[in-house]
Design an enzyme around this catalytic site. Structure first.
Site, PDB file in Angstrom:
ATOM      1  N   HIS A 307       0.844  -1.186   0.000  1.00 50.89           N
ATOM      2  CA  HIS A 307       0.000   0.000   0.000  1.00 50.89           C
ATOM      3  C   HIS A 307       0.881   1.238   0.000  1.00 50.89           C
ATOM      4  CE1 HIS A 307      -3.126   2.855   1.081  1.00 50.89           C
ATOM      5  NE2 HIS A 307      -3.947   1.947   0.595  1.00 50.89           N
ATOM      6  N   ASP A 364      -8.007  -5.193  -0.147  1.00 42.06           N
ATOM      7  CA  ASP A 364      -8.537  -6.004  -1.238  1.00 42.06           C
ATOM      8  C   ASP A 364      -8.130  -7.462  -1.169  1.00 42.06           C
ATOM      9  OD1 ASP A 364     -10.034  -4.079  -2.504  1.00 42.06           O
ATOM     10  OD2 ASP A 364      -8.291  -3.241  -3.507  1.00 42.06           O
TER      11      ASP A 364
HETATM   12  N1  CMC Z   1       4.146  -7.535  -5.080  1.00 42.73           N
HETATM   13  C1  CMC Z   1       5.485  -7.543  -5.245  1.00 42.73           C
HETATM   14  N2  CMC Z   1       6.261  -6.447  -5.050  1.00 42.73           N
HETATM   15  C2  CMC Z   1       5.651  -5.314  -4.667  1.00 42.73           C
HETATM   16  C3  CMC Z   1       4.266  -5.243  -4.471  1.00 42.73           C
HETATM   17  C4  CMC Z   1       3.510  -6.410  -4.690  1.00 42.73           C
HETATM   18  N3  CMC Z   1       2.171  -6.384  -4.514  1.00 42.73           N
HETATM   19  N4  CMC Z   1       3.922  -3.987  -4.098  1.00 42.73           N
HETATM   20  C5  CMC Z   1       5.068  -3.289  -4.070  1.00 42.73           C
HETATM   21  N5  CMC Z   1       6.116  -4.087  -4.403  1.00 42.73           N
HETATM   22  C6  CMC Z   1       7.544  -3.712  -4.407  1.00 42.73           C
HETATM   23  C7  CMC Z   1       7.879  -2.893  -5.655  1.00 42.73           C
HETATM   24  O1  CMC Z   1       8.316  -3.716  -6.712  1.00 42.73           O
HETATM   25  C8  CMC Z   1       8.969  -2.007  -5.110  1.00 42.73           C
HETATM   26  O2  CMC Z   1      10.151  -2.775  -5.025  1.00 42.73           O
HETATM   27  P1  CMC Z   1      11.606  -2.093  -5.277  1.00 42.73           P
HETATM   28  O3  CMC Z   1      11.752  -1.075  -4.184  1.00 42.73           O
HETATM   29  O4  CMC Z   1      12.567  -3.223  -5.219  1.00 42.73           O
HETATM   30  O5  CMC Z   1      11.520  -1.466  -6.639  1.00 42.73           O
HETATM   31  C9  CMC Z   1       8.538  -1.710  -3.673  1.00 42.73           C
HETATM   32  O6  CMC Z   1       7.750  -2.843  -3.304  1.00 42.73           O
HETATM   33  C10 CMC Z   1       7.718  -0.427  -3.526  1.00 42.73           C
HETATM   34  O7  CMC Z   1       6.626  -0.511  -4.424  1.00 42.73           O
HETATM   35  P2  CMC Z   1       6.015   0.724  -5.206  1.00 42.73           P
HETATM   36  O8  CMC Z   1       5.315   0.211  -6.431  1.00 42.73           O
HETATM   37  O9  CMC Z   1       7.067   1.778  -5.398  1.00 42.73           O
HETATM   38  O10 CMC Z   1       4.984   1.254  -4.133  1.00 42.73           O
HETATM   39  P3  CMC Z   1       3.767   2.209  -4.422  1.00 42.73           P
HETATM   40  O11 CMC Z   1       3.491   2.916  -3.159  1.00 42.73           O
HETATM   41  O12 CMC Z   1       4.019   3.030  -5.634  1.00 42.73           O
HETATM   42  O13 CMC Z   1       2.587   1.183  -4.809  1.00 42.73           O
HETATM   43  C11 CMC Z   1       0.763  -0.296  -4.653  1.00 42.73           C
HETATM   44  C12 CMC Z   1       1.598   0.779  -3.937  1.00 42.73           C
HETATM   45  C13 CMC Z   1      -0.487  -0.594  -3.825  1.00 42.73           C
HETATM   46  C14 CMC Z   1       0.316   0.243  -6.031  1.00 42.73           C
HETATM   47  C15 CMC Z   1       1.631  -1.577  -4.805  1.00 42.73           C
HETATM   48  O14 CMC Z   1       1.996  -2.071  -3.541  1.00 42.73           O
HETATM   49  C16 CMC Z   1       0.931  -2.663  -5.616  1.00 42.73           C
HETATM   50  O15 CMC Z   1       1.038  -2.647  -6.854  1.00 42.73           O
HETATM   51  N6  CMC Z   1       0.203  -3.597  -4.955  1.00 42.73           N
HETATM   52  C17 CMC Z   1      -0.587  -4.596  -5.674  1.00 42.73           C
HETATM   53  C18 CMC Z   1      -1.899  -3.973  -6.141  1.00 42.73           C
HETATM   54  C19 CMC Z   1      -2.883  -3.780  -5.004  1.00 42.73           C
HETATM   55  O16 CMC Z   1      -3.101  -4.659  -4.186  1.00 42.73           O
HETATM   56  N7  CMC Z   1      -3.526  -2.600  -4.996  1.00 42.73           N
HETATM   57  C20 CMC Z   1      -4.587  -2.294  -3.998  1.00 42.73           C
HETATM   58  C21 CMC Z   1      -4.181  -1.191  -3.078  1.00 42.73           C
HETATM   59  S1  CMC Z   1      -5.300  -1.057  -1.654  1.00 42.73           S
HETATM   60  C22 CMC Z   1      -6.834  -0.631  -2.359  1.00 42.73           C
HETATM   61  C23 CMC Z   1      -6.895   0.776  -2.720  1.00 42.73           C
HETATM   62  O17 CMC Z   1      -7.203   1.593  -1.822  1.00 42.73           O
HETATM   63  O18 CMC Z   1      -6.658   1.133  -3.882  1.00 42.73           O
END
Ligand code: CMC
Length: 428
Positions: A307, A364
């Site tokens: 998240h 989710d």
């Molecule tokens: N699986 C594997 N790796 C992950 C995941 C995941 N679900 N989420 C983040 N990472 C890794 C990402 O690759 C990155 O690694 P590194 O630092 O080595 O490059 C690190 O963790 C930070 O991730 P980020 O993408 O920079 O983080 P963000 O804050 O931009 O993204 C997120 C947050 C929710 C989009 C992401 O965690 C994600 O894609 N999760 C899966 C989709 C999901 O479940 N979304 C629902 C969110 S809750 C409902 C809502 O309110 O929308």
């Protein structure tokens, strides 16, 4: 503490005001920084940028706190109802008994939609995703209620637009589902409460009586409460930014629905179930899929994990995980994907990759399992999220309007070609 911050660029110091919120959060107000220095701030994905000062929802990602208008999500989920939470978010305070009765009454009496909506619905191919249909129908509401197009009209008229969308969104959602599966639509029943009415329109048939199971109604109500607002997330920011151009409430909400649709936001609930199904079909080897999620050359991500704001736990996920156990037990459902989900969570919580990056199950991860047990089809999961998030979007839109916030318009750092002469390519 000083109420200014200093930024030093090329030896020159700029003094900028510091802003402090009611929960002691601090921010540097950089609104006039460019005018003073000619420099902008750059922040991909607004990871460190506040877009507003808001009094709706407080969230502390480190401590796992979520409060609507000061009330904890745990207390609201246990004691309140979705419509009461909707009132709280939109109007700022919990309603008195009389206020709540009249609010419920108004909503109940606006649930019907114009018959011409059927013509629009019939125009969609049956393969249409219900989120696309829903956002289109919400935009179409401007055609049925043209006065709603001007957000500057009197408060009474704006309020009526708010009541209408709260009342009609479940009807639009259920009608689009019925249309998709080729069943006759079920008209709203004014004797039923918000969630029972939705279930009646989703699962009722003209040929037989339908009575919603109270376990299902209560679970749905709780899920809607948990989704009702989440401060400046992708869809709420979209609603505010679209509304900031003075586009109508319905246009702004429709944009919010589209923003929510993506799998990194609300679309994750559908993606989680599809992922769990894939893992099951692949033999249920959780470790194999964990390795895929960690492999930077593999686009696969563990859906329902991580998240932007929560870095310890998502308080909604805690409530939902428990609810998933309770609902499945009460309904006598034995869903093998719940075991796969729990297995994934267990492995992830011990895995260095997930621990170091502070990746935990989000709202989710388990919500889809409950929706499935309630009989909601997978493609409708994100629609359920939209129904829950609606009061939050309305509250965010209203606050943005009442704060008289300027049009949202970020800057950029241009990195394209510098000026060059046009060379005719013979294409005219
Ligand atoms: N699986 C594997 N790796 C992950 C995941 C995941 N679900 N989420 C983040 N990472 C890794 C990402 O690759 C990155 O690694 P590194 O630092 O080595 O490059 C690190 O963790 C930070 O991730 P980020 O993408 O920079 O983080 P963000 O804050 O931009 O993204 C997120 C947050 C929710 C989009 C992401 O965690 C994600 O894609 N999760 C899966 C989709 C999901 O479940 N979304 C629902 C969110 S809750 C409902 C809502 O309110 O929308």
């Amino acid at each position: 503490m000083s109420n200014t911050a200093e930024i030093k660029v090329d030896g020159k110091c700029y003094e900028l005001p510091l802003v402090e919120g009611s929960e002691k959060e601090k921010a540097i107000d950089i609104g006039k920084f460019r005018a003073q220095s000619g420099i902008i701030t750059l922040d991909y994905g607004f990871k460190n940028t506040g877009s507003t000062q808001s009094a709706i929802t407080f969230l502390d990602g480190e401590k796992g706190i979520l409060r609507y208008r000061g009330y904890s999500i745990e207390q609201l989920a246990e004691h309140s109802s979705f419509l009461e939470v909707a009132y709280l978010l939109i109007f700022g305070e919990l309603p008195s008994k009389e206020e709540f009765e009249s609010f419920k009454d108004e909503i109940t009496h606006h649930t019907l939609i114009h018959e011409d909506f059927h013509t629009i619905l019939e125009g969609f191919p049956s393969a249409a995703h219900p989120m696309g249909v829903l956002s289109s129908l919400v935009t179409a509401m401007t055609a049925f209620y043209p006065k709603s197009m001007d957000p500057n009209r009197s408060w009474d008229e704006v309020r009526l637009s708010i009541i209408r969308i709260l009342a009609k969104l479940p009807t639009l959602a259920a009608f689009s589902y019925k249309n998709k599966i080729g069943h006759p639509v079920m008209y709203p029943n004014n004797k039923l409460d918000y969630c029972s009415n939705f279930l009646h329109m989703m699962f009722g048939l003209p040929s037989q009586d339908f009575e919603a199971n109270p376990v299902v109604t209560d679970a749905l109500d709780k899920l809607l409460i948990l989704h009702a607002d989440h401060e400046q997330n992708c869809s709420a920011s979209t609603v505010r930014i679209v509304g900031s151009s003075q586009a109508s409430l319905y246009a702004s909400i429709s944009a919010g629905i589209n923003a929510l649709w993506g799998p990194l936001h609300g679309g994750a609930n559908q993606a989680v179930i599809e992922m769990l199904e894939n893992i099951k079909a692949d033999g249920g080897n959780v470790e194999k899929w964990m390795d895929k999620a960690k492999d930077k050359d593999d686009p696969f991500r563990l859906m329902g994990f991580g998240h932007r704001v929560y870095k310890n736990f998502d308080p909604r996920a805690r409530i939902i995980k428990k609810a998933a156990d309770d609902v499945l037990a009460a309904l006598g459902v034995n869903d093998p994907v719940l075991d796969i989900a729990k297995g994934l969570e267990e492995v992830a919580l011990r895995d260095d990759y997930f621990v170091e990056r502070k990746l935990y199950p989000n709202v989710d991860f388990y919500s889809g399992i409950i929706y499935r047990a309630l009989g909601i089809p997978t493609e409708m999961f994100t629609v359920m999220f939209a129904m829950g998030r609606l009061p939050g979007w309305i509250a965010q839109w209203r606050e943005m309007r009442e704060n008289k916030e300027p049009i949202g318009r970020p800057r950029q750092v241009y990195v394209g070609k510098t000026e060059r002469d046009y060379v005719p390519m013979g294409n005219r």
